[in-house]
Every structure is written in structure tokens, then in C-alpha cells.
Design an enzyme around this catalytic site. Structure first.
Site, PDB file in Angstrom:
ATOM      1  N   LYS A  34       0.889  -1.169   0.000  1.00  0.00           N
ATOM      2  CA  LYS A  34       0.000   0.000   0.000  1.00  0.00           C
ATOM      3  C   LYS A  34       0.917   1.206   0.000  1.00  0.00           C
ATOM      4  O   LYS A  34       1.622   1.453   0.982  1.00  0.00           O
ATOM      5  CB  LYS A  34      -0.874  -0.029   1.250  1.00  0.00           C
ATOM      6  N   GLU A  77      -3.340   7.019   2.196  1.00  0.00           N
ATOM      7  CA  GLU A  77      -3.687   7.189   3.614  1.00  0.00           C
ATOM      8  C   GLU A  77      -2.438   7.283   4.484  1.00  0.00           C
ATOM      9  O   GLU A  77      -2.315   6.613   5.514  1.00  0.00           O
ATOM     10  CB  GLU A  77      -4.604   6.049   4.077  1.00  0.00           C
ATOM     11  N   LYS A 136      -9.835  -2.428  -5.685  1.00  0.00           N
ATOM     12  CA  LYS A 136     -11.034  -2.734  -4.889  1.00  0.00           C
ATOM     13  C   LYS A 136     -12.247  -2.910  -5.799  1.00  0.00           C
ATOM     14  O   LYS A 136     -12.286  -2.365  -6.901  1.00  0.00           O
ATOM     15  CB  LYS A 136     -11.294  -1.633  -3.871  1.00  0.00           C
ATOM     16  N   ASP A 152     -14.683   2.588  -1.456  1.00  0.00           N
ATOM     17  CA  ASP A 152     -14.083   1.822  -0.355  1.00  0.00           C
ATOM     18  C   ASP A 152     -15.041   0.806   0.247  1.00  0.00           C
ATOM     19  O   ASP A 152     -15.548   1.038   1.353  1.00  0.00           O
ATOM     20  CB  ASP A 152     -13.597   2.791   0.730  1.00  0.00           C
ATOM     21  N   GLU A 164      -9.959  -6.892  -5.371  1.00  0.00           N
ATOM     22  CA  GLU A 164      -9.872  -6.892  -3.910  1.00  0.00           C
ATOM     23  C   GLU A 164     -11.267  -6.693  -3.327  1.00  0.00           C
ATOM     24  O   GLU A 164     -11.935  -5.690  -3.604  1.00  0.00           O
ATOM     25  CB  GLU A 164      -8.935  -5.780  -3.409  1.00  0.00           C
ATOM     26  N   GLU A 180     -16.366  -4.183   7.521  1.00  0.00           N
ATOM     27  CA  GLU A 180     -16.086  -2.858   8.082  1.00  0.00           C
ATOM     28  C   GLU A 180     -17.265  -1.907   7.916  1.00  0.00           C
ATOM     29  O   GLU A 180     -17.580  -1.135   8.817  1.00  0.00           O
ATOM     30  CB  GLU A 180     -14.840  -2.290   7.381  1.00  0.00           C
ATOM     31  N   TRP A 231     -13.228  12.634   3.780  1.00  0.00           N
ATOM     32  CA  TRP A 231     -13.444  11.845   4.990  1.00  0.00           C
ATOM     33  C   TRP A 231     -14.866  12.050   5.530  1.00  0.00           C
ATOM     34  O   TRP A 231     -15.307  11.338   6.420  1.00  0.00           O
ATOM     35  CB  TRP A 231     -12.432  12.245   6.078  1.00  0.00           C
TER      36      TRP A 231
HETATM   37  C1  GCV Z   1      -5.910  -0.911   5.966  1.00  0.00           C
HETATM   38  C2  GCV Z   1     -10.166   1.773   4.468  1.00  0.00           C
HETATM   39  C3  GCV Z   1     -10.092   1.277   5.871  1.00  0.00           C
HETATM   40  C4  GCV Z   1      -8.661   1.241   6.377  1.00  0.00           C
HETATM   41  C5  GCV Z   1      -7.825   0.419   5.404  1.00  0.00           C
HETATM   42  C6  GCV Z   1      -7.946   1.035   4.017  1.00  0.00           C
HETATM   43  C7  GCV Z   1      -7.186   0.244   2.967  1.00  0.00           C
HETATM   44  O1  GCV Z   1      -9.859   3.128   4.412  1.00  0.00           O
HETATM   45  O2  GCV Z   1     -10.882   2.079   6.696  1.00  0.00           O
HETATM   46  O3  GCV Z   1      -8.657   0.674   7.658  1.00  0.00           O
HETATM   47  O4  GCV Z   1      -6.486   0.366   5.815  1.00  0.00           O
HETATM   48  O5  GCV Z   1      -9.302   1.053   3.636  1.00  0.00           O
HETATM   49  O6  GCV Z   1      -7.831  -0.487   2.248  1.00  0.00           O
HETATM   50  O7  GCV Z   1      -5.983   0.383   2.882  1.00  0.00           O
END
Ligand code: GCV
Length: 693
Positions: A291, A295, A363, A368, A390, A396, A536
Site C-alpha cells: 500500500k 492514507e 477494490k 471503499d 480486492e 467494516e 473523509w
Molecule cells: C488498511 C479503508 C479502511 C482502512 C484500510 C484502508 C485500505 O480506508 O478504513 O482501515 O487500511 O481502507 O484499504 O488500505
């Protein structure tokens, strides 16, 4: 008439049973066995197995090896558990001559003569997968000698990504602690890791990234490599290769270098040496998952380099030994364009510039892992790059492990979507694979909620064969996990199939997205609008005001629609004719917009919230009627979780309705119940203890 001695004997036997059964039942039916439960067959199915009564044997000339030994042992164990007699008459022959497991695992199962079934394939991996496939057929009650399968995996990498941290916590984990006890490794290997490998092999999973993509560099230090080696050795016979999430700045963080610039010769040497060190310990190490520049994670852009520069540098370090999986989940603090457009904008121009051993992991949707998103426009748009799908198995954004949501329909929606570029999303990832963010933890039942096991199962099955239907997967999972009773399956399979739509309805109907509480993503918070980065904030996604609601992604708005080919974009361009399930993803519409039901947009929104709440009530009633079919422990666990879901579905509905009313000033549609509390009540709720952060 029973004689005295017989009576005493029977009583003694009954007492023994009574003494043993609670413990045995608790062991057997706490969910630990997953889909490897192999509950004893009954009636005709048992009679057929008894008539067949196979022994398990390797074909003459077969080279021995640990993977074949696993296949044999699993067959023996499964057959015994299903009720096969000890006296054998028939045979299951394993005809996979070559040792090792380097093949893709394609296998055939066919009857050969009256009492012999053959599992055949190129090497031991074929017999491993064939053995589990046969056991699945038998566990579903099929006639053994009528089993005829000819299968091959649809894609090379069928992977689980663990977001597990070195300290045992799990990012977005809702099933206890991490299953990896790094502190006790390498000396102590938890038995659970073997059962985990068995469960994975049974559904064709062949790769696991063991640590969080938000990775500290310590995972690349020698002590972790030694620990990883222990795991890799244990999983090898189950056909699983280990991957590590690698922090891009590791050469600086732990290597003593001043830079992590991918074009710097010292950095390149450092990664090459690190790869050599890992391969010396783990000769079949899968590779790195990265990654980068996302973020807050470091990446090549920190040095003015591209994602391709970064990924190719790591690919050069691994060489043909392994694969770099580079994530496309990026959005930037300095980019004020629609977040849904950013990954495509960064990656598609790089098509053709990634090395052959790099796979770009995308993804399922462009934002997300929301309860519903359209498929990601990158699928099909990078024909010269290997892509991977992915999905997020851990829920979540779908109520954690306490809401029942069967996710096969969510993944199928994306996998089956036509990209407009000559195939489906599933076709676009055939050269790469599928990776699912794991929902597995230390909870006795592995996944927190019993039905969350179905999502782990479904992900593996779809990666093996994306052509399977959600209904088939649900049926085979429920039959293996709970019971084969037709009445039970008739009730529970439809319940599973409708469950994801229920979540969409009570959380984010009509294409709304990302309305969850800040950070933990638990519960509704559409009112949040004050976080430092615009994307966000839930208000960034819903854009509700007195005039209307929804994100205009047409040419008059962000034009994210233009990232899809015209034939696909055309399906979503006109709000009057499009699939309303993603209406507000693409359009900002007035509250009095007439939807296809004839209801106003506002009334339709409330209608869908209510539909979601009602669906959960129906799920709870459906489950309640299954008491006779399910062991007491799992019955009560699921019933308890459904009570949570019933309460929280109402919370989602009421808090959302209260908020939208504060924005649009509209009365409730006729017949709709007012929220249980006022908006201030919902806004004041706080959950600092929510898991998974
Ligand atoms: C592992 C989202 C989640 C994060 C995650 C991110 C990602 O933003 O809230 O916890 O980080 O996706 O897929 O990298």
C-alpha cells in the site's frame, strides 16, 4: 423384555453418554469446524457410502510427498466422520503422479469401474483440491460413484489479506485477536494455523498475506522472517504461499539508508538483499503486497516517482521468484477531484509500464468497500497490466460481525458486470486473481458471527470459479455448516441471499455511500461535515441540502462516469431509466424527483429504509423457526446477533431519516413512523470502544 444385566448396561451407557455429550456437543458445534464439519450422513446417502466403503490409495508409481499425504489424511478423516465403514470394499484412487504442488491444481474425479473413484491431475496439488471437492460432494449427500468433476481454478492467485498487526490487534477485525501469535513464534505454532490452512485448501485459497497493509517495517526484520518461515513450512502441504505486506520506506526505517527512492542504486540493492534473505528461509515465498502513497503510507511518489517505478523496483528485487501486488487504493490529500476518480486517473496512464510479475490490486468499487458501489472503472481499462480484484470479507462497512450479510451477491454484482471492453470484471482479473480482506480472528468460531464464515467460504469459492451462483454457494455452505435438511435450506438460503440488500436498504439505500461513523465506521453519521479532509466526511458523499441529495458524477458534476466506456456509462447517465440501486451514486436529484415506483425520491428513500428494517425482522423470524434444525449453541449465537441487527437497523433508519428531515424540512411520507428519538440524540452517541480501529 430386558434382563437385569442388560438394563444396568444400558443405564451405564446412557450415563456415559450424558456425561460426555454436553462437552462433545460444545466441541463439535461451536463453529470451529467450519465447512469441514462432515456431519454423519443419514438414510440413503449413508447407505450409498456404506456400499461404496472406499479405502484411500495412491495410484501405482506415485511419488510420495506431504501434500499428497494431506489429501489422503483429509479423505480418511472426512470419510470416517461422514460414516464410512472401516471394512473397505471400494477405493478412492489418487492419481496425481508428480510430487510438489507447482501445478495449478486442476483435477478430474470420475468413476473407474464399479467400485472405484479416481481423483486425477498433474501433481499433488490436484489431489489436494480434488480430495476436498469430493468430500464436499459427499457431505452434501451426493452418490459417491456418481461424482464426476472436471475443474480448474479460474485465476492463479486466490488470496486472503490479513490486516493483522504485530501486537495481535486486527485493523477492521471483529472476531477477536489475530490468529498469528508472533510473540510465541517460531517455537510455538498454534494448531489453529493448521486448521486455518485446511479450511483454506478446501476452498482453493492458495496465498495469504499475513500482515496489515498499513505495515511497519519490522515485519521485514530477521526475527519476523524466522517466524514467517515456520508458518510457510506448516502451510506448504496445504498449497498456501505466504506474502508479506512491505512498507515502502523500509530501507530508511530499518536499513539505515537515507532514502527509499526506488531509483536509488543503494535502495535497489537493499531490497534485493532483503528478498534473497527471505528466499533463503522460504524458497516459495509469494512476494510483497504494498500500500503506497495512500492514507499516509510512504511510496515512490515521495521521491517524484510513479507507482510503476516503485512496483518494478520491488519486482526486480524478487525476480521470477515472486510477485509484487501493488494496491490501487489511492486518494490524495492534494487532489480535490472526486475521490472515486483518483485511482483510475493515477493508474490507467501507467498501463503497460508494470513488470510482468507485478499485479495491480483494485477494490471492487471506486471508493471503499461500501454496501453497494458500481464496479471499479479500472477493471478492463488496463489491458496490458495484470489486475487483481480486492474484496472485503470483514464487514467494516456492513455492520461488523454482528449483522448478518452474505456477501456473495455483492461480489457477484461486480464480478459479473460487463466492463464494455470485451468481457466481465471476472474476465479482467483472470490473469491476476482475487484477494479478500480476511474476517478471521481468534474467536472460537473464527469469524465472530457464524454466518460470517459463509463470506470466507464464498470468497474462496468465487476465486476458484466466479461463475458459481450466490445461491449455489449459500446452499453448499449452509448444508455443510449447519445441516442438510431440505426445510432448513429452503428457509435459510433465501434469508442469506436477501441479507446484503437488507443492509444496503437500512444503511445506504439508492446508491448513497460512506455515511458511517468517523474512524470506526460503526453506525450512522451522515451529519459529519467537519473533518479536515473533505472526502473523509459523509456530507462529501451525500451532498444533501434543501434542494436535493446525491453526488453528481455526470458531465455536469465530477464526470466520474466518463471513466467507464460509453456503453456502460450510458446505463447510468439517465436517472429516469437507470438502475435506481446506484441512483444517488451518480446523480444529485431534487427530493421530489419521481422515482420509478411513482414515489418521490424522499418517499422512496424512507420506503427503502423501512424495507431494510422489515427484512431484518423477517430474517430474525426465519431463524427463530429453525430452532429444531440447529444445535442450541449456534442457534442462540445467531439469534442474539440478529437481535443486535434488528435494533441497529432501526437505529440506522431513524438516525438517517431524522437527519435528512433536518436538511430537507419535509414531513414524513404518509404512514412512515417517526424516528424514536430526535436528531440530537443520535448525534450525541459516541463509541470510543468500537472494535477494529
Ligand atoms: C488498511 C479503508 C479502511 C482502512 C484500510 C484502508 C485500505 O480506508 O478504513 O482501515 O487500511 O481502507 O484499504 O488500505
Amino acid at each position: 423384555m430386558m434382563r437385569g444385566r442388560e438394563v444396568v448396561n444400558r443405564l451405564a451407557a446412557m450415563l456415559l453418554l450424558l456425561a460426555l455429550s454436553p462437552v462433545q456437543a460444545a466441541r463439535a458445534e461451536d463453529g470451529y469446524a467450519l465447512w469441514l464439519r462432515y456431519a454423519p450422513l443419514k438414510g440413503e446417502a449413508l447407505a450409498r457410502l456404506r456400499t461404496f466403503a472406499p479405502r484411500v490409495e495412491a495410484a501405482p508409481g506415485t511419488v510420495e510427498g506431504p501434500m499428497l499425504a494431506v489429501a489422503e489424511a483429509e479423505l480418511k478423516r472426512g470419510l470416517a466422520s461422514l460414516g464410512a465403514p472401516a471394512q473397505t470394499k471400494g477405493a478412492i484412487r489418487l492419481d496425481c503422479p508428480r510430487a510438489g504442488g507447482g501445478g495449478d491444481g486442476a483435477f478430474r474425479i470420475h468413476a473407474d469401474g464399479k467400485r472405484r473413484l479416481v481423483i486425477a491431475g498433474a501433481d499433488h496439488r490436484a489431489c489436494l483440491y480434488g480430495a476436498f471437492a469430493l468430500l464436499r460432494e459427499l457431505a452434501l449427500g451426493r452418490d459417491p460413484l456418481a461424482v464426476a468433476l472436471d475443474e480448474h481454478p479460474a485465476m492463479p492467485l486466490r488470496m486472503l489479506d490479513h490486516w493483522d498487526n504485530a501486537d495481535g490487534s486486527v485493523e477492521r477485525g471483529y472476531a477477536g485477536r489475530s490468529i498469528f501469535d508472533w510473540w510465541r513464534l517460531p517455537d510455538h505454532l498454534d494448531r489453529r494455523l493448521i486448521d486455518y490452512a485446511r479450511a483454506n485448501a478446501a476452498i482453493g485459497i492458495d496465498a495469504v498475506a499475513v500482515n496489515n497493509v498499513n505495515a511497519p517495517a519490522i515485519f521485514l526484520e530477521p526475527r519476523f522472517i524466522a517466524r514467517l518461515k515456520r508458518i510457510a513450512d506448516a502451510w506448504r502441504p496445504y498449497g498456501i504461499r505466504v506474502f508479506l505486506s512491505a512498507r515502502f520506506s523500509a530501507p530508511r526505517d530499518i536499513g539505515g539508508l537515507a532514502t527509499a527512492d526506488p531509483l536509488d542504486p543503494g535502495v535497489r540493492r537493499w531490497w534485493k538483499a532483503k528478498a534473497d534473505e527471505i528466499y533463503a528461509a522460504i524458497p516459495d515465498f509469494g512476494g510483497f503486497l504494498v500500500k503506497a502513497n495512500s492514507e499516509g503510507q510512504p511510496g515512490p511518489q515521495d521521491y517524484g516517482r510513479s507507482h510503476a517505478d516503485g512496483a518494478n523496483m520491488l519486482a526486480a528485487a524478487l525476480g521470477p521468484r515472486g510477485t509484487v501486488i501493488w494496491r490501487a487504493f489511492v486518494y490524495s490529500a492534494d487532489d480535490d477531484s472526486d475521490r472515486a476518480k483518483q485511482a483510475y486517473a493515477e493508474f490507467v496512464p501507467l498501463d503497460g509500464r508494470f513488470a510482468d510479475t507485478v499485479i495491480v490490486q483494485v477494490k471492487n468499487g471506486p471508493v471503499d468497500f461500501q454496501p453497494r458501489e458500481p464496479f471499479h472503472p479500472m477493471f478492463g481499462a488496463m489491458p496490458k497490466t495484470r489486475l487483481m480484484f480486492e474484496g472485503q470479507i470483514t464487514k467494516e462497512y456492513l455492520g461488523f460481525s454482528t449483522h448478518l450479510a452474505f456477501l456473495a451477491p455483492l461480489w457477484k454484482e461486480a464480478l459479473d458486470a460487463g466492463t464494455g471492453r470485451g468481457g466481465t470484471v471476472a474476465d479482467a482479473v483472470r490473469g491476476g486473481g482475487m484477494a479478500g480482506v480476511a474476517n478471521i480472528g481468534s474467536d472460537r468460531n473464527w469469524t465472530g458471527g457464524h454466518f460470517d464464515q459463509a463470506n470466507w467460504y464464498a470468497f474462496g469459492r468465487l476465486a476458484w470459479n466466479p461463475g458459481l451462483t450466490s445461491a449455489d454457494i449459500a446452499r453448499e455452505w449452509a448444508a455443510q455448516t449447519f445441516g442438510r435438511d431440505a426445510a432448513f435450506l429452503k428457509a435459510v438460503v433465501p434469508m442469506m441471499l436477501g441479507s446484503r440488500q437488507a443492509v444496503v436498504d437500512y444503511m445506504t439505500p439508492l446508491g448513497l455511500a460512506h455515511l458511517m461513523g468517523t474512524n470506526h465506521h460503526y453506525g450512522p453519521a451522515p451529519w459529519v461535515c467537519d473533518l479536515p479532509r473533505p472526502e473523509w466526511n459523509p456530507c462529501y458523499y451525500h451532498r444533501a441540502d434543501a434542494g436535493g441529495i446525491g453526488f453528481d458524477r455526470t458531465a455536469s458534476g465530477s464526470d466520474a462516469l466518463a471513466q467507464y466506456v460509453p456503453s456502460v456509462a450510458a446505463k447510468w447517465r439517465d436517472p429516469k431509466t437507470m438502475d435506481e440501486d446506484v441512483l444517488l451514486w451518480f446523480h444529485h436529484l431534487p427530493w421530489d424527483w419521481r422515482t420509478r415506483s411513482g414515489r418521490s425520491l424522499w418517499a422512496e428513500l424512507v420506503h427503502r429504509y423501512d424495507r431494510g428494517v422489515a427484512a431484518v425482522d423477517t430474517m430474525a423470524a426465519t431463524w427463530d423457526a429453525q430452532r429444531a434444525h440447529v444445535d442450541a449453541e449456534r442457534f442462540a449465537d445467531v439469534a442474539g446477533d440478529l437481535r443486535v441487527q434488528q435494533r441497529e437497523a432501526r437505529w440506522w433508519r431513524d438516525a438517517s431519516v431524522a437527519y435528512w428531515q433536518s436538511v430537507n424540512g419535509l414531513p414524513l411520507p404518509e404512514g412512515a413512523a417517526p424516528p424514536a428519538h430526535n436528531l440530537a440524540h443520535y448525534r450525541a452517541l459516541a463509541f470510543p470502544e468500537a472494535p477494529g480501529i
